[in-house]
Design a protein around this motif. Structure first.
Motif, PDB file in Angstrom:
ATOM      1  N   MET A   1      74.292 -93.804  33.713  1.00 25.60           N
ATOM      2  CA  MET A   1      73.190 -93.007  33.204  1.00 25.60           C
ATOM      3  C   MET A   1      73.681 -92.148  32.038  1.00 25.60           C
ATOM      4  N   ASP A   2      74.449 -91.152  32.372  1.00 27.16           N
ATOM      5  CA  ASP A   2      74.872 -90.209  31.353  1.00 27.16           C
ATOM      6  C   ASP A   2      76.354 -90.402  31.052  1.00 27.16           C
ATOM      7  N   LYS A   3      76.651 -91.098  29.984  1.00 28.51           N
ATOM      8  CA  LYS A   3      78.060 -91.387  29.700  1.00 28.51           C
ATOM      9  C   LYS A   3      78.750 -90.244  28.948  1.00 28.51           C
TER      10      LYS A   3
ATOM     11  N   MET B   1      79.157 -87.265  29.613  1.00 33.90           N
ATOM     12  CA  MET B   1      79.934 -86.400  30.482  1.00 33.90           C
ATOM     13  C   MET B   1      81.406 -86.807  30.571  1.00 33.90           C
TER      14      MET B   1
ATOM     15  N   ASP C   1      83.655 -85.025  28.147  1.00 30.81           N
ATOM     16  CA  ASP C   1      84.000 -83.648  28.483  1.00 30.81           C
ATOM     17  C   ASP C   1      85.289 -83.543  29.284  1.00 30.81           C
TER      18      ASP C   1
ATOM     19  N   ALA D   1      76.962-101.942  26.377  1.00 30.74           N
ATOM     20  CA  ALA D   1      76.111-100.753  26.368  1.00 30.74           C
ATOM     21  C   ALA D   1      76.861 -99.561  25.777  1.00 30.74           C
TER      22      ALA D   1
END
Lengths: 83, 93, 93, 83, 83, 93
Positions: C1-3, C5, C8, C89
């Motif tokens: 979903m949220d890559k 992160m 960080d 992706a």
């Protein structure tokens, strides 16, 4: 983006999110694996090798499952934004 | 099951309430992601049965869209009914 | 979903990287054990249907072996295709 | 009931129980949702709206599922108490 | 074997492994229970007792499920060692 | 899988034994609640198929009762057989 180190609270949230994210990927992979096995593999188990037909079915099944994941993701995401 | 426990929480100090709400947030994130996964699995199973091509055809795509939309509407309706029953059970005590 | 992160994490100090890798190890152990359980369940369901004796006969044993081997080969193939799609992706961003 | 603040051990147990309780409710809701979708919703997906028949089936399904939950809960609970 | 007390890191790993191991056993037991119920028990529920045929089916089912668990375990384990 | 690990625990100090038994308690609570949920799901699926009324009729109620009782008896029997096999495996070492 910023160079500022994250606070303790932010760190806990990053770890929590990372854990949920990984659990999600593992579950996606497992569901995909079981679903494509059900759709593509002959269950009488006459041999232990995958034959050519099964192999190409598996490749296409993974590809289509991936597309369904993206499609449903768009639909779920569009709830917040104007369609 | 045991609703009495929720009353005890009011006695807890501020830091515990923060901890509790963090726990609830984490469970909701996990639940949303699981719902996403099971929705994909369901709509794929119901809509995709041919593996002659590696891309979804128009018909499969329409089927998946409707399946997902229908499931979400269903899920919202179940949520409303479920909340009513939960409230009824709570006021019965 | 949220890559995003994952980027960080490079900013985090050494002890956090250790904690992250411990978390990944734990998830992998859990996943291996779950896979083992679901493989047993699947091959038992597909191969064992008679309960006149309390030991597996030769035919059932062969069936279970092939089922498990076939599933493992399948799982490896899915893993390769899945990795390709994930990479595609990622590079698209 | 008592005004005495809970000890650290008691607090951990309250948090643990609350977490399990919430997991239980989430799982109940998910199983109920999937079960009633299977029982009530037409799977050819000719449209994306729920029709009147499906809607009333869903309402009754939720109501009956709730009753089964209570009934089974009584049976499980009665193990400790005299019937 | 050694009498040396384990370090903090080792302890965390022991607890983590023990937890995963117990989760595994619980899941094995649950899958076994549901699978053998599906294979052996009559679903029209004409009575609430298990009859003799069901009981002996259950015993054999548990025994065979156990053997399948060991057989698959050998296959998975043999990946690291020469066959 | 790995039974040797349980031997190591005897060497651990008292506080770790407390922690271990708390962990076991938590797993048992979670497992009981999951069992409750899956028993409801199973008996609902096997016994309720008509949605013309919003309350269970007598026949459905009887079916659910028998289903739950039968499953609990089944589960106890499986538990006994499972324990025997576990003991046999332990003494084999």
């Amino acid at each position: 983006m910023a160079a500022k180190p994250p606070s303790t609270m932010e760190k806990e949230q990053i770890f929590g999110m990372a854990e949920k994210e990984m659990e999600y990927r593992v579950e996606l992979f497992n569901k995909l694996t079981h679903t494509c096995f059900n759709k593509c593999v002959e269950k009488r188990y006459k041999e232990s090798e995958l034959n050519m037909g099964e192999n190409s079915c598996i490749d296409r099944c993974v590809s289509k499952y991936w597309q369904v994941t993206n499609l449903v993701g768009q639909l779920l995401g569009s709830g917040q934004q104007p369609m | 099951m045991d609703k009495s426990m929720l009353g005890d929480l009011d006695n807890l100090p501020e830091e515990d309430k923060v901890r509790m709400s963090t726990m609830i947030d984490q469970l909701q994130i996990r639940d949303s992601l699981r719902m996403y996964n099971s929705l994909v699995e369901r709509c794929f199973n119901d809509c995709v049965d041919s593996f002659r091509r590696k891309t979804l055809d128009k018909q499969e795509e329409t089927c998946v869209r409707r399946c997902a939309e229908k499931f979400l509407k269903h899920s919202m309706r179940v949520g409303m009914r479920f909340a009513e029953l939960n409230q009824g059970a709570a006021t019965q005590d």
